[in-house]
Scaffold this motif. Structure first.
Motif, mmCIF file in Angstrom:
data_model
loop_
_atom_site.group_PDB
_atom_site.id
_atom_site.type_symbol
_atom_site.label_atom_id
_atom_site.label_comp_id
_atom_site.label_asym_id
_atom_site.label_seq_id
_atom_site.Cartn_x
_atom_site.Cartn_y
_atom_site.Cartn_z
ATOM 1 N N LYS A 4 -33.202 3.062 145.543
ATOM 2 C CA LYS A 4 -33.621 3.866 144.105
ATOM 3 C C LYS A 4 -35.423 4.027 143.788
ATOM 4 O O LYS A 4 -35.145 4.891 143.824
ATOM 5 N N LEU A 5 -35.744 2.638 143.902
ATOM 6 C CA LEU A 5 -36.812 2.503 144.244
ATOM 7 C C LEU A 5 -37.594 2.866 144.895
ATOM 8 O O LEU A 5 -38.670 3.597 144.108
ATOM 9 N N ARG A 7 -36.925 5.319 146.699
ATOM 10 C CA ARG A 7 -36.485 6.612 146.732
ATOM 11 C C ARG A 7 -37.423 7.500 144.984
ATOM 12 O O ARG A 7 -38.208 7.923 145.002
ATOM 13 N N TYR A 8 -37.395 6.744 143.963
ATOM 14 C CA TYR A 8 -37.992 7.112 142.873
ATOM 15 C C TYR A 8 -39.816 6.947 143.085
ATOM 16 O O TYR A 8 -40.567 7.745 142.844
ATOM 17 N N TYR A 9 -39.989 6.468 143.928
ATOM 18 C CA TYR A 9 -41.317 5.991 144.573
ATOM 19 C C TYR A 9 -41.852 7.549 144.993
ATOM 20 O O TYR A 9 -42.727 8.196 144.640
ATOM 21 N N LEU A 11 -40.697 10.572 144.950
ATOM 22 C CA LEU A 11 -40.136 12.110 145.112
ATOM 23 C C LEU A 11 -41.502 11.840 143.471
ATOM 24 O O LEU A 11 -41.384 12.476 143.393
ATOM 25 N N LYS A 12 -41.874 10.931 142.766
ATOM 26 C CA LYS A 12 -43.064 10.912 142.515
ATOM 27 C C LYS A 12 -44.437 11.362 143.127
ATOM 28 O O LYS A 12 -45.130 11.744 142.499
#
Length: 115
Positions: A4-5, A7-9, A11-12
């Motif tokens: 999740k971390l 993927r979040y990075y 996407l940002k």
């Protein structure tokens, strides 16, 4: 959680790239429309339109002088156009009181729709 971390990075990063490309395209389109001396243009299945909007840019020092009431100033903490507009609508402050605390800036908004 690691996925999740990660993927979040990702996407940002993608969001930053998309926002940068959107800014470049917006500037190119507005420049083109300005050069053509038009505010609307239809090409193919898309329509572009420039909408001019006035925005108030407040001077914190002048605003503080115009609003010496510490209670009101705490509601703002710093000049925020949306908060000031809300206080004006609620009649907490008057337009007359803050008339010399801002300058008006005209900005071009770009609207692109599909026909």
């Amino acid at each position: 959680m690691d996925k999740k971390l990660k993927r979040y990075y990702q996407l940002k990063q993608k969001q930053k790239e998309i926002e940068q490309e959107l800014t470049e395209l917006r500037n190119d389109i507005i420049t083109y429309l300005s050069e053509q001396n038009v505010t609307e243009l239809e090409i193919g299945r898309h329509k572009a339109k420039i909408i001019l909007q006035d925005r108030k840019e407040y001077d914190d020092n002048k605003l503080y002088e115009a609003l010496p009431d510490a209670g009101v100033w705490r509601m703002l903490s710093k000049s925020d156009s949306s908060k000031i507009t809300s206080l004006l609508k609620l009649n907490v402050i008057s337009e007359e009181k803050i008339k010399d605390t801002y300058s008006v800036k005209t900005v071009s908004l770009l609207q692109v729709d599909k026909k």
